[in-house]
Design a protein around this motif. Structure first.
Motif, PDB file in Angstrom:
ATOM      1  N   ILE A 174      56.912  64.270  19.369  1.00  0.00           N
ATOM      2  CA  ILE A 174      55.756  62.893  18.765  1.00  0.00           C
ATOM      3  C   ILE A 174      55.768  63.746  17.099  1.00  0.00           C
ATOM      4  O   ILE A 174      55.582  64.625  17.558  1.00  0.00           O
ATOM      5  CB  ILE A 174      55.009  62.988  19.045  1.00  0.00           C
ATOM      6  CG1 ILE A 174      54.904  62.499  20.682  1.00  0.00           C
ATOM      7  CG2 ILE A 174      53.416  62.241  18.615  1.00  0.00           C
ATOM      8  CD1 ILE A 174      53.600  62.103  21.475  1.00  0.00           C
ATOM      9  N   GLN A 185      56.076  64.037  24.585  1.00  0.00           N
ATOM     10  CA  GLN A 185      55.880  63.542  26.163  1.00  0.00           C
ATOM     11  C   GLN A 185      57.364  63.971  26.759  1.00  0.00           C
ATOM     12  O   GLN A 185      58.116  63.832  26.420  1.00  0.00           O
ATOM     13  CB  GLN A 185      56.516  61.747  25.923  1.00  0.00           C
ATOM     14  CG  GLN A 185      54.743  60.646  25.476  1.00  0.00           C
ATOM     15  CD  GLN A 185      55.014  59.906  25.865  1.00  0.00           C
ATOM     16  OE1 GLN A 185      56.293  58.911  25.949  1.00  0.00           O
ATOM     17  NE2 GLN A 185      54.023  59.340  25.523  1.00  0.00           N
ATOM     18  N   ASN A 194      51.584  63.790  28.006  1.00  0.00           N
ATOM     19  CA  ASN A 194      51.978  64.589  26.310  1.00  0.00           C
ATOM     20  C   ASN A 194      51.105  66.027  25.877  1.00  0.00           C
ATOM     21  O   ASN A 194      50.321  66.147  26.724  1.00  0.00           O
ATOM     22  CB  ASN A 194      50.852  63.303  25.984  1.00  0.00           C
ATOM     23  CG  ASN A 194      50.872  62.285  25.605  1.00  0.00           C
ATOM     24  OD1 ASN A 194      53.175  61.197  25.484  1.00  0.00           O
ATOM     25  ND2 ASN A 194      49.747  60.591  26.190  1.00  0.00           N
ATOM     26  N   LYS A 201      49.342  60.683  19.159  1.00  0.00           N
ATOM     27  CA  LYS A 201      51.454  60.155  19.445  1.00  0.00           C
ATOM     28  C   LYS A 201      51.054  58.450  18.328  1.00  0.00           C
ATOM     29  O   LYS A 201      51.530  57.774  18.595  1.00  0.00           O
ATOM     30  CB  LYS A 201      51.388  59.565  20.408  1.00  0.00           C
ATOM     31  CG  LYS A 201      50.107  59.358  21.312  1.00  0.00           C
ATOM     32  CD  LYS A 201      50.302  59.300  22.851  1.00  0.00           C
ATOM     33  CE  LYS A 201      49.724  58.475  24.303  1.00  0.00           C
ATOM     34  NZ  LYS A 201      49.594  56.926  23.776  1.00  0.00           N
ATOM     35  N   PHE A 206      58.438  56.789  17.325  1.00  0.00           N
ATOM     36  CA  PHE A 206      59.093  57.001  17.852  1.00  0.00           C
ATOM     37  C   PHE A 206      61.024  56.413  17.266  1.00  0.00           C
ATOM     38  O   PHE A 206      61.206  55.539  17.585  1.00  0.00           O
ATOM     39  CB  PHE A 206      59.392  57.455  19.597  1.00  0.00           C
ATOM     40  CG  PHE A 206      60.366  57.826  20.170  1.00  0.00           C
ATOM     41  CD1 PHE A 206      60.776  58.959  20.507  1.00  0.00           C
ATOM     42  CD2 PHE A 206      61.363  56.793  20.453  1.00  0.00           C
ATOM     43  CE1 PHE A 206      61.967  59.504  20.421  1.00  0.00           C
ATOM     44  CE2 PHE A 206      62.932  58.967  21.033  1.00  0.00           C
ATOM     45  CZ  PHE A 206      63.105  59.597  21.107  1.00  0.00           C
ATOM     46  N   SER A 221      58.309  52.679  25.220  1.00  0.00           N
ATOM     47  CA  SER A 221      58.992  54.238  25.494  1.00  0.00           C
ATOM     48  C   SER A 221      60.198  54.774  24.994  1.00  0.00           C
ATOM     49  O   SER A 221      60.710  53.625  24.215  1.00  0.00           O
ATOM     50  CB  SER A 221      58.785  53.667  26.901  1.00  0.00           C
ATOM     51  OG  SER A 221      60.142  54.633  27.564  1.00  0.00           O
ATOM     52  N   PRO A 222      60.160  55.844  24.888  1.00  0.00           N
ATOM     53  CA  PRO A 222      60.972  56.270  23.995  1.00  0.00           C
ATOM     54  C   PRO A 222      62.074  56.265  24.535  1.00  0.00           C
ATOM     55  O   PRO A 222      62.881  56.183  23.504  1.00  0.00           O
ATOM     56  CB  PRO A 222      60.537  58.080  23.474  1.00  0.00           C
ATOM     57  CG  PRO A 222      58.649  57.537  24.153  1.00  0.00           C
ATOM     58  CD  PRO A 222      58.399  56.564  24.746  1.00  0.00           C
ATOM     59  N   TYR A 240      55.051  55.272  22.147  1.00  0.00           N
ATOM     60  CA  TYR A 240      54.019  56.227  23.653  1.00  0.00           C
ATOM     61  C   TYR A 240      53.395  56.039  24.377  1.00  0.00           C
ATOM     62  O   TYR A 240      52.700  56.221  24.732  1.00  0.00           O
ATOM     63  CB  TYR A 240      54.441  57.105  22.232  1.00  0.00           C
ATOM     64  CG  TYR A 240      55.332  57.940  21.311  1.00  0.00           C
ATOM     65  CD1 TYR A 240      56.102  58.687  21.964  1.00  0.00           C
ATOM     66  CD2 TYR A 240      54.750  57.687  20.083  1.00  0.00           C
ATOM     67  CE1 TYR A 240      56.153  59.728  21.129  1.00  0.00           C
ATOM     68  CE2 TYR A 240      55.005  58.612  19.126  1.00  0.00           C
ATOM     69  CZ  TYR A 240      56.501  59.041  19.748  1.00  0.00           C
ATOM     70  OH  TYR A 240      57.103  59.593  19.028  1.00  0.00           O
TER      71      TYR A 240
END
Ligand SMILES: [Zn+2]
Length: 328
Positions: A174, A185, A194, A201, A206, A221-222, A240
């Motif tokens: 992050i 994460q 996290n 975040k 990301f 989601s990354p 995130y």
């Protein structure tokens, strides 16, 4: 402090020694190292035949060059270097540790003194150090294959891997808009958090540093952004989590003329998507919905490359008339 059985076994595990030179210790054990990705040595899993009845033909075992922790991605055999030694020598933990000690060791306490332990906790709000990130490893091939992620994509997004037990998880950095490391994460099937607690975040996206053409695809989601990149779509950025902050949306709006909202295909994701659409549809960029079609997938991370492209190409604008009203 209790003297129970559990605390005893935990203490023993933390007391397991780490050889000062993992590579030469492996040579002394008669283990052939078949590859080296800079962080991990690759070898055939010595316990494979016993555990699965088959030889480990495609080498699946990785040993971290620094911590000595190992894992076989095929049969899941994993643990400390002392456990590896005990197995190779057919001995117990005490004898294995004595053998490692005779080779010269780096104690965990010494690593801590050198500021070399990635698990030393930081206070909420305190900066984490870039050195902590370096101590994680390149995501191993077997883990990448399971999720359809290319090495190139992982490197582009700065994705790392924590080989140590009990985590053995993905590390998704992050960073602030300026690239400063704020935390990360940690993600696996069993583990999510996290780090550190309360990491900011919501201040960036990301993948914000990656140039792209065409629409920005906004994901929860990354790992989904890395998955899209692996499939050849470079505009994936992640928030995130289902919630996208004002700062994240402002950032996204400044980056692209078209934003495809690709929150997860569940009730939380759909509700977040609708809220984002109504809050930001008149802010200058065209907002579209990722089209899950009939894939039944929960998120783009579960899709094949072909499905990802089909859903991407089928992105749609939910309320065309309303958009025209904005323009008027
Ligand atoms: Zn194995």
């Amino acid at each position: 402090m209790t003297m129970g059985r559990t605390s005893g076994s935990i203490a023993r595990r933390h007391d397991d020694l780490i050889p000062g030179d993992v590579l030469s210790a492996l040579a002394d054990l008669g283990v052939e190292v078949l590859g080296d990705d800079g962080d991990n040595y690759k070898l055939r899993c010595p316990a494979h035949l016993e555990r699965t009845g088959k030889h480990d033909r495609r080498p699946s075992c990785y040993i971290h060059s620094h911590s000595g922790q190992f894992i076989c991605f095929s049969c899941d055999w994993a643990g400390s270097f002392a456990r590896f030694v005990a197995y190779m020598q057919g001995t117990d933990s005490a004898h294995a540790n004595a053998w490692i000690a005779s080779k010269g060791t780096i104690g965990r306490a010494l690593r801590l003194l050198k500021g070399d332990d990635r698990h030393s906790e930081v206070e909420p709000g305190e900066p984490v150090s870039e050195a902590q990130m370096v101590l994680f490893t390149t995501p191993p091939e077997a883990a990448r294959r399971k999720r359809g992620l290319t090495l190139d994509a992982c490197e582009k997004f700065g994705v790392r891997w924590d080989l140590t037990r009990p985590r053995r998880c993905w590390i998704l950095p992050i960073r602030s808009v300026d690239g400063e490391l704020l935390g990360w994460q940690e993600k696996s099937k069993r583990h999510f958090r996290n780090y550190p607690d309360g990491v900011a975040k919501g201040t960036s996206l990301f993948g914000a540093h990656i140039d792209f053409d065409g629409p920005l695809v906004l994901l929860e989601s990354p790992l989904d952004a890395v998955r899209l990149y692996s499939a050849g779509i470079d505009g994936g950025k992640a928030t995130y989590g289902a919630h996208a902050s004002r700062a994240q949306m402002d950032l996204a709006l400044g980056m692209a003329d078209t934003i495809i909202l690709a929150q997860d295909n569940d009730s939380a994701g759909r509700s977040a998507r609708t809220q984002l659409y109504y809050s930001y549809r008149c802010k200058g960029s065209v907002l579209k919905y990722w089209n899950y079609l009939d894939t039944g997938a929960k998120d783009p991370g579960e899709m094949t490359d072909e499905e990802i492209w089909d859903c991407y190409d089928a992105a749609y604008t939910p309320l065309r008339r309303r958009l025209k009203q904005c323009a008027a």
